[in-house]
Design an enzyme around this catalytic site. Structure first.
Site, PDB file in Angstrom:
ATOM      1  N   SER A  32      -7.884  -2.857   5.787  1.00 57.44           N
ATOM      2  CA  SER A  32      -8.838  -2.140   4.942  1.00 57.44           C
ATOM      3  C   SER A  32      -9.788  -2.995   4.115  1.00 57.44           C
ATOM      4  O   SER A  32     -10.877  -2.540   3.803  1.00 57.44           O
ATOM      5  CB  SER A  32      -8.088  -1.168   4.026  1.00 57.44           C
ATOM      6  OG  SER A  32      -7.111  -1.885   3.307  1.00 57.44           O
ATOM      7  N   PRO A  67      -2.085 -10.619   4.731  1.00 58.42           N
ATOM      8  CA  PRO A  67      -1.428  -9.310   4.641  1.00 58.42           C
ATOM      9  C   PRO A  67      -2.132  -8.283   5.533  1.00 58.42           C
ATOM     10  O   PRO A  67      -3.355  -8.288   5.645  1.00 58.42           O
ATOM     11  CB  PRO A  67      -1.579  -8.936   3.163  1.00 58.42           C
ATOM     12  CG  PRO A  67      -1.983 -10.177   2.455  1.00 58.42           C
ATOM     13  CD  PRO A  67      -2.600 -11.087   3.461  1.00 58.42           C
ATOM     14  N   LEU A  68      -1.331  -7.430   6.130  1.00 59.69           N
ATOM     15  CA  LEU A  68      -1.864  -6.440   7.054  1.00 59.69           C
ATOM     16  C   LEU A  68      -2.881  -5.527   6.370  1.00 59.69           C
ATOM     17  O   LEU A  68      -3.867  -5.108   6.972  1.00 59.69           O
ATOM     18  CB  LEU A  68      -0.712  -5.618   7.644  1.00 59.69           C
ATOM     19  CG  LEU A  68      -1.059  -4.871   8.938  1.00 59.69           C
ATOM     20  CD1 LEU A  68      -1.461  -5.851  10.029  1.00 59.69           C
ATOM     21  CD2 LEU A  68       0.110  -4.009   9.380  1.00 59.69           C
ATOM     22  N   CYS A  69      -2.649  -5.219   5.060  1.00 61.17           N
ATOM     23  CA  CYS A  69      -3.567  -4.312   4.376  1.00 61.17           C
ATOM     24  C   CYS A  69      -4.957  -4.933   4.255  1.00 61.17           C
ATOM     25  O   CYS A  69      -5.967  -4.228   4.313  1.00 61.17           O
ATOM     26  CB  CYS A  69      -3.023  -3.891   3.015  1.00 61.17           C
ATOM     27  SG  CYS A  69      -2.838  -5.261   1.886  1.00 61.17           S
ATOM     28  N   THR A  70      -5.006  -6.246   4.112  1.00 61.60           N
ATOM     29  CA  THR A  70      -6.310  -6.925   4.063  1.00 61.60           C
ATOM     30  C   THR A  70      -7.024  -6.754   5.398  1.00 61.60           C
ATOM     31  O   THR A  70      -8.203  -6.407   5.452  1.00 61.60           O
ATOM     32  CB  THR A  70      -6.118  -8.425   3.770  1.00 61.60           C
ATOM     33  OG1 THR A  70      -5.530  -8.571   2.486  1.00 61.60           O
ATOM     34  CG2 THR A  70      -7.444  -9.172   3.796  1.00 61.60           C
TER      35      THR A  70
END
Lengths: 532, 535
Positions: free
Chosen positions: B315, B309-312
């Site tokens: 951030s 996932p892009l959020c992983t």
């Protein structure tokens, strides 16, 4: 285990030319495997139509084997050109060993190649064996006269050299590896998914404390914190709760695990905008696989229980470490922690802390094993990295050729395989028939170019009377006879690929070699490995 | 790559193999005729045939000149006979596809006597039926037909495939490969040397094999397989592929299925033999387009790797790969250190490596190396010579069996071989069943399980990840309604607002048919919605 926390500063000019050339294979067997290949010295004793051995060498020259020698009595004839790619018109009349060597060394300037004999009529295998530097591995292609086969096996026994035989005829082939004694493999490269060992039912204090600390006020955590608890922490917390309500017991039976999985699922917050939590979903999915009691697989049990026929064998570093790990297991009831942690939803800092808890425990266990190793006679000099690798891979260690001393009785294998075939005939196409007939039909022509189906069946009958009356054996004998002793290039290329893989596995001591015979059926396109 | 300015057909590398001329085929045919006359009941009594097979020694001592004289006059009668009596095929169903007309002149061969001696072992197998051989395989007409086979090879296993096809005595081979030689190919692509780095693979490989194997003609095309149309593919009888992307496999598969379905003629069924490797593992499969399970039927066996996932990445990185992806996706876009990322340029990779390493240090994440950086951004799959040899030869063995019917091939029963050499050696050879709802060779629409409350954007994104779809740039139409189109830009803009709407809001219903297209594939994928029950 390289100490991964220490990071070297970036190199500005990238990898060396050699690393770039070998990049795709270094990702499989690393620098250690490559070094083993580069110091290997291979002998191929070639014969017959001469292709399968040369195809094997091609697949070893490319990845950078140190040196090879081809011994071959033949001179190049027209029919060689139709089956062997490493010859052309200019080779006609030349010594086949020389011509093939020259075309093979073109493939990789880092590889040395040599040939025998240097002139016609001077072929002398005995002389070659006594005057050459020791060979790492010997491969011979059948058919070959019995006395030469004997000579090679005598050499292999005296020098404890692995030796392989290969025979490719028409659509069939087989190859057989004879290893000098038991051959343990530590670096077996198991699939990543099976290596995870979280010790959820045998946690140590640091891990317990870490989980307790994160979950002591679990209900008051905000959604973000709750949604980023690592699955290990969730499961340890839930297991603690389970123990409290189940008299200190763990969910180990299937029904209990199913119930436990439900309690984990029930603990997921669903009143958030996402309507669920990924970390809890991961925890639910991990229950069946990772909520398990520590155990050891049969292959390691075999290592622990192994009795050496020659006490001198027990002096090798592998067996000394095995003894130390066995002591560790006796004392703790579990193996050293391997130390890996799979990725899971978590905050970066939390994950790294958890990762270090596993790593630190692994290091601690290695230190303990290393201390035992040091106290065993002969263990003083053993490298700690060898102990680390053993501890990390303990569950996946394999012993090959552990019954090396016991001769296989072919007639018994035939009985077994014929019995299996009867079951297979009922089971239908899902269960393939034995390929043993191919092996037996080919071995009937181990020392002669070819034979009639009658001759082949007669020869099989001497080894295994039951086989002689089976229709499948007869058809297989017909198929072998049909080829007239000739190779088909494709079959020899498939076989040469498989033999090369096996040689790489034996030389690098990585991945798991066959034990000990692989039969290939190019009509049905499948293999069978049997101990013969 | 279309931009290279090559005409379809590409660069033709042809070294004329003809040393002697047109007598050679006469010689071959003549010999076969004589062989048959000697054994008129060859196909009725297989056991006998096998027992009485002439030994190879006998065959090679035949003086070739004599044979040539004695048989050349028989050719015309042979051809006429062949026209009047089509060859029956009983054991091997593949044979019915090889009704190639016998009228065409047989290709020129080189070096009559030496050529015959050269193929002694192979001819021996072809002329002597075994217990599993198709009864027609040793008939003269059939042996002659093999001479005219035109076969196509392509992909990362190209070196091995070319060698094996040439050594199977296929004489007319085409090869397609758009790639140029990289230094990292040299550990396995054995026709290339250090001095060849940067040259076209197809051209160098074709030239090498033509030089080594007298009598073979190899035409090189420095193109993508997608650069050619139906007419081009129709000229071949067999296609052997070792392509390195699923996308290219799906494309050639769709092309060959479409050729097979449009024509009435069984000649239009061009078997597709496909191989692939990864480390010590690989697979080989045989497809009879429109008849047996095709690559699209088998697509779910190659599920795409789950994306991080892009959020992983943005951030909460935890793994070294997350740091590399951050450098690759986020830092590169922000800083643009070079105008265009070239994943093969060590300078570019080093830049990404340093960025990834800095980020890893910030989060105390161990394990970022140059090799890992390169492997992650290029999705490098480990590859070794031996595995490629196994899989390519297994494929070419099937090609040889199909073309000669000298032994039963994979295809109609078992059609798929999986190979693994990691832990001992293990093969699993099985039958993959054809799927009625296969978007390429099936007739039915396929269910598409969706949450009606999901947005169209979520549906579009999910199509890339679903193992059975794997469509990266899908456009979607429902009956009488365009939901979202990726192209042209005007239509994209017009349909973009739909992306934010849920399927319910778009008025879509359970069971409704939708058609999905993707620029990577020359076909339509038919689905029907299967709404998930409220969870």
């Amino acid at each position: 285990m390289a100490d991964v926390m220490i990071q070297t500063p970036p190199v500005l000019q990238g990898p060396s030319e050699k690393e770039r050339k070998y990049d795709r294979q270094l990702r499989l067997w690393a620098a250690s495997g490559q070094a083993a290949l580069e110091s290997a010295n291979i002998l191929l004793v070639n014969s017959g139509s001469g292709t399968v051995g040369v195809e094997t060498l091609k697949n070893l020259v490319l990845p950078g084997i140190g040196k090879f020698t081809i011994a071959d009595q033949a001179t190049v004839r027209h029919e060689d050109l139709g089956v062997n790619f490493f010859l052309d018109e200019s080779s006609l009349g030349e010594l086949r060993a020389k011509a093939c060597t020259n075309f093979l060394i073109e493939l990789n300037p880092e590889v040395q190649g040599d040939w025998h004999p240097k002139s016609n009529d001077s072929f002398n295998l005995q002389q070659l064996l006594t005057t050459s530097p020791p060979f790492t591995l010997v491969l011979y292609a059948l058919p070959l006269p019995q006395d030469q086969v004997q000579l090679l096996h005598d050499y292999a026994r005296q020098h404890t050299t692995p030796i392989m035989a290969v025979h490719s005829v028409g659509f069939y082939s087989y190859f057989k590896t004879t290893l000098p004694g038991t051959f343990p493999v530590v670096d077996t490269h198991p699939e990543e998914t099976v290596t995870t060992d979280l010790r959820l039912l045998a946690p140590w204090s640091e891990l317990v404390d870490f989980a307790k600390d994160m979950t002591k006020d679990i209900d008051s955590l905000d959604n973000h914190e709750h949604g980023h608890l690592p699955l290990v922490v969730i499961l340890l917390h839930q297991l603690d709760q389970w123990q409290q309500s189940h008299g200190g017991g763990y969910p180990t039976k299937y029904a209990d695990k199913t119930a436990f999985r439900q309690t984990v699922s029930d603990a997921m917050r669903r009143d958030n905008p996402e309507g669920g939590e990924e970390n809890f979903e991961e925890a639910v999915a991990a229950v069946m696989k990772h909520v398990t009691l520590p155990s050891i697989p049969g292959s390691l049990q075999q290592v622990f229980e192994y009795e050496h026929q020659d006490p001198a064998d027990a002096q090798s570093s592998f067996w000394i470490i095995a003894e130390a790990v066995k002591q560790f297991y006796k004392e703790h009831g579990c193996l050293p922690v391997p130390g890996g942690l799979p990725d899971m939803k978590a905050q970066s800092g939390v994950y790294i802390k958890l990762q270090n808890i596993y790593k630190e425990k692994a290091r601690q266990d290695v230190r303990e094993v290393l201390n035992s190793v040091r106290s065993i006679p002969g263990g003083e000099e053993i490298d700690s990295s060898e102990v680390e690798l053993f501890c990390k891979n303990a569950r996946f260690i394999k012993l090959i050729n552990s019954e090396g001393g016991n001769a296989v009785r072919v007639d018994q294998v035939v009985d077994q395989e014929l019995a299996n075939d009867e079951i297979a005939a009922i089971a239908g196409p899902e269960m393939p028939l034995s390929l043993l007939p191919i092996y037996l039909a080919l071995t009937a022509t181990s020392h002669v170019t070819t034979d009639s189906p009658h001759g082949i069946i007669e020869s099989i009958g001497q080894q295994a009377p039951k086989a002689a009356s089976s229709e499948r054996f007869l058809k297989t004998a017909q198929e072998v006879s049909r080829a007239g002793g000739g190779e088909l290039h494709n079959i020899s290329a498939v076989t040469g690929g498989m033999v090369a893989q096996e040689m790489i596995k034996v030389i690098t001591k990585q991945y798991v070699p066959i034990d000990n015979t692989c039969i290939f059926d190019g009509i049905e396109s499948r293999c069978q490995v049997l101990r013969l | 790559m279309k931009g290279r300015g090559l005409a379809p057909g590409g660069i033709k590398v042809t070294h004329s193999p003809a040393k002697v001329g047109a007598e050679a085929p006469k010689f071959l045919v003549g010999r076969q005729l004589r062989h048959t006359e000697k054994q008129p009941h060859l196909h009725l009594d297989l056991t006998e045939t096998a027992y009485d097979a002439p030994s190879p020694v006998q065959q090679c001592t035949d003086p070739p000149q004599l044979l040539l004289q004695s048989c050349s006059s028989n050719i015309t009668s042979l051809l006429q006979h062949a026209k009047r009596h089509p060859i029956p095929r009983i054991l091997n169903p593949t044979a019915r596809f090889w009704k190639m007309s016998v009228e065409t002149q047989v290709a020129a061969d080189a070096g009559v006597g030496s050529q015959d001696a050269r193929w002694k072992y192979l001819d021996h197998i072809r002329r002597n039926a075994g217990p599993f051989t198709d009864p027609g395989a040793t008939e003269d007409e059939f042996l002659a037909q093999f001479e005219k086979f035109k076969i196509l090879g392509a992909g990362g296993l190209g070196c091995e495939i070319l060698k094996n096809l040439a050594m199977s005595h296929f004489k007319n081979i085409h090869v397609i490969d758009m790639d140029t030689i990289d230094i990292s190919n040299l550990n396995r692509q054995f026709l290339f040397r250090k001095a060849d780095v940067g040259k076209f693979k197809a051209e160098v490989a074709a030239e090498f094999v033509q030089k080594r194997v007298e009598g073979v003609s190899i035409t090189a095309h420095n193109n993508r397989i997608q650069d050619f149309d139906e007419e081009f593919y129709k000229q071949f009888q067999l296609v052997v592929c070792g392509l390195d992307s699923i996308e290219a496999r799906r494309w050639i598969n769709a092309m060959l299925v479409s050729i097979a379905e449009e024509a009435e003629d069984p000649d239009a069924i061009k078997p597709l033999i496909d191989g692939g490797t990864e480390g010590f593992k690989g697979q080989a499969r045989v497809i009879f387009p429109s008849i047996t399970s095709c690559i699209e039927c088998q697509l779910d066996m190659h599920a795409p790797r789950a994306a991080v996932p892009l959020c992983t990445i943005a951030s909460i990185p935890r793994q070294p790969e997350h740091c590399v992806e951050w450098a690759h996706i986020i830092a590169w876009e922000q800083e643009k250190p070079f105008p265009q990322l070239d994943k093969d340029d060590p300078e570019h990779v080093t830049w990404l490596y340093q960025k990834a390493l800095t980020r890893a240090q910030e989060f105390s994440i161990p394990g970022v190396t140059y090799s890992l950086t390169q492997g992650t951004i290029k999705n490098i799959i480990p590859a070794i010579a031996s595995t490629n040899a196994i899989i390519a030869a297994a494929c070419c063995n099937e090609a040889f069996k199909i073309a000669t019917t000298s032994a039963p091939c994979l295809g109609f029963e078992n059609n798929y071989m999986m190979y693994s050499g990691n832990d001992s050696i293990y093969t699993y050879t099985f039958k993959h069943e054809k799927k009625d709802d296969c978007p390429v060779c099936g007739r039915q629409a396929r269910p598409l399980e969706v949450d009606p409350k999901a947005t169209l954007q979520e549906l579009v994104d999910s199509l890339a990840l679903r193992p059975e779809a794997q469509l990266k740039k899908p456009s979607i139409r429902a009956e009488g309604k365009t939901l979202y189109m990726q192209f042209p830009p005007s239509l994209e803009q017009q349909t973009r607002p739909n992306l934010g709407k849920t399927l319910i809001e778009l008025g879509l219903e359970n069971g409704q048919q939708v058609v999905v297209t993707d620029p990577a594939f020359p076909l339509e994928f038919n689905f029907f919605f299967k709404f998930k029950a409220d969870s």
